[in-house]
Design an enzyme around this catalytic site. Sequence first.
Site, mmCIF file in Angstrom:
data_model
loop_
_atom_site.group_PDB
_atom_site.id
_atom_site.type_symbol
_atom_site.label_atom_id
_atom_site.label_comp_id
_atom_site.label_asym_id
_atom_site.label_seq_id
_atom_site.Cartn_x
_atom_site.Cartn_y
_atom_site.Cartn_z
ATOM 1 N N SER A 321 31.577 14.645 -50.229
ATOM 2 C CA SER A 321 31.215 13.510 -51.052
ATOM 3 C C SER A 321 31.776 13.943 -52.519
ATOM 4 C CB SER A 321 29.599 13.600 -51.614
ATOM 5 O OG SER A 321 29.183 14.714 -52.097
ATOM 6 N N ASP A 322 32.115 12.812 -53.397
ATOM 7 C CA ASP A 322 32.550 13.203 -54.931
ATOM 8 C C ASP A 322 30.953 13.639 -55.350
ATOM 9 O OD1 ASP A 322 33.578 13.559 -57.249
ATOM 10 O OD2 ASP A 322 34.747 11.410 -57.329
ATOM 11 N N LEU A 323 31.107 14.388 -56.553
ATOM 12 C CA LEU A 323 30.122 14.817 -57.262
ATOM 13 C C LEU A 323 28.960 13.969 -57.491
ATOM 14 C CD1 LEU A 323 28.943 17.422 -58.400
ATOM 15 C CD2 LEU A 323 29.990 16.978 -60.735
#
Length: 787
Positions: A321-323
């Site tokens: 995932s992105d943050l």
Amino acid sequence: MKKIVFVLLMAFFMVQCLLTVVRCDRSKRAAYKDPSLSIEKRTQDLLSRMTLEEKVGQLLCPLGWEMYERQSGGVSHSAKFEALLADRHAGMLWATFRADPWTKKTLENGLNPPLAAQAGNALQKYVIENTRLGIPLFLAEESAHGHMAIGATVFPAGIGQAATWNPALVREMATAIAKEVRVQGAHIGYGPILDLSRDPRWSRVEESFGEDPVLTARIGSAFVEGAADGNLREDGKVIATLKHFAAYGISEGGHNGRPSAVGARELQAQFLPPFKAAIDAGALSVMTAYNAIDGVPCTASRFLLTETLRDAWHFKGFTISDLASIEGISADHRVAETVADAALLAAKAGLDVDLGGEAYVHLIDAVGSRRLPEAVIDTAVARVLRLKLAMGLFENPYVEPQRAQEVVRNAEHVRLARRIAQESMVLLKNENNCLPLDKNTGHLLVVGPNADNVYNMLGDYTAPQADGAVTTALAGIRAKLTSAQVSYVKGCAIRDTAATDIDRAVRAARRADRIVAVVGGSSARDFKTNYMETGAALATPVSISDMECGEGFDRLSLDLLGDQLALLKALKATGKPLVVVYIQGRPLSMNWAAEHADALLTAWYPGQEGGHAIADVLFGDYNPAGRLPISVPRHVGQLPVHYNRDLPRVRDYVEGPATPLYPFGYGLSYSTFGYDSLTVVPTGRHTVEVSFTLTNTGRYDGDEVVQLYLRDNYASTVQPLRQLKHFARVHLKQGETRRLAFILTPDDLAIIDRRMNRRVESGQFTVMVGASSEDIRLEGEFQVSGS
């Protein structure tokens, strides 16, 4: 004789005993620790020994910069790291070596390269010696234009890399970056960024390779080949993480993370191919995007994460995932009531790793309550473990701190940074051959907010810099001239109007013979800027820093901010020759400069050697040949204005033309080039050779970026007026002629048809060769039969 037989029997007995001991030792030794076994056997053995909690821990990637402590004489792991392992068994860390205002790590309390290596070693040592199974950590770092760590080489931002139109050079750069990342003890490099940027208002244009899928695919694949291709055990290789999957760069209104309006066919034809090409080049990690497509968040999209990556492309690496984008499934997109529900959606969609490490802890309960089969966890964990084993971390988890000192920002890497900056410069105007400037004539005024600002040279995702590490435009120019030949006045800031002093700049201009004005934008973060939990900056009315670009700084207009335009107009009014240089992360408005400046150059964010590169171009020590990887609009009302929009042709507006101010692929040189003798020869059912002659007709040796565009004249689905298919940056000496050829393949000819199949259709094609998407010098046609 009997004694000899006895001795031989005893020797045989002792050998058998020794072999029995060895076999017993090997039988006690865990198979996953045996490097003689296959990676798959070792992975399955290790997986079989892990508890559910340990498995989920391998899927967590928390923030790393608080996991070490600096001490006199070295670095150790922190108490917070001990607690993290005890509570969550984390298998990865992100941004351990990162330093910037968000992390509050500075030159004083952050890690230089040897200390970073010590920190990585300390973390690995604690994990290996104090956890039940001793599984080494993965350390992931930002590395799209250099490792985002103190002391690392800072190369031009992504948009500048693409402006070189030189995949081989980008490959060389990525190799250097990977060496700097790996020698400090990290294993995963976040980059390249493969988002197509088609709205310059978006805050992250600078990180991308521009608007075109073919250019992005070529540059991105070269990046991956340099950083990650080959044996992961090799010195200096990292796992490349592709960002951001998918269609992230076309969000509504240019707002970062807003939904992206894209049809299924356009997604397949334009936005997914760069990712497919980079995976084929060796990428083993893919990061999801914050946006949603057609109502489905990318982080929870089974179509993207499983049907496309796994089923169609046979991707073998892991997704991440992105943050906090898992949390965003609930908090932002509101398709899940809780973070636990969001984590379940993401895992079922095929997302392997949680960047941030706060959401996937809920998967333990999901498995316990039978909402998620443990087999889903096993599949994701196995993807991570295979790569840890492939990288040799179980056998060689440590690095040598002294080597970090020798490798990071070495002289070779510094020279490479200058060369890439040189090749990224795009000359947009050169009226009456104003450039190159004569080093031996007259007095030069250097003026403007970006003329002598270190951090405005570098772009977002950049660490603090020591004094003297970065060369500004002023410093680069002063290195070419005597001190008596150069004067400097700032004139104004990028945004803040409180310290404007245009009158002083005008007085200095009147005393000068020529003016170089350096204006544009900035992605320079400072300690006054507020940040979201994702690290994106928050634009606020009270913020008067230079920063107007970089993640979170989306723009309403593309105009020069502050008093920059007023400064340019006042300088022009002096009647002195005016050269304007833009240092910028997105194509800002250049309308005034295009009409009134004598010469216009865009340097993007050129990195630590950018000042030298700018001066090299201004004084003719380097002949510019950069080309625009993104179209420069005349007005935001034109957007989108990318060159390869689908037919029909656009019509002019009431107030002005529909064409961009400067088109994709455009750029000037101090030399001129002639194209002739085009031949188009089918060499197979779906292969065509296109050849032509290129001649340097000017007064200087130089590079020309030749570009081949294709149009499918009649197709079952609407196609662009032209689409880039091939290009090459070619160096020719003055007067030199060379015959060049490109081979069109079935992949070049194929389209996405009405049934969503990719195939070659029967019909006529027009091939166009030229110096930009609008400067077509040669045209030809050919016929093909369908597949």
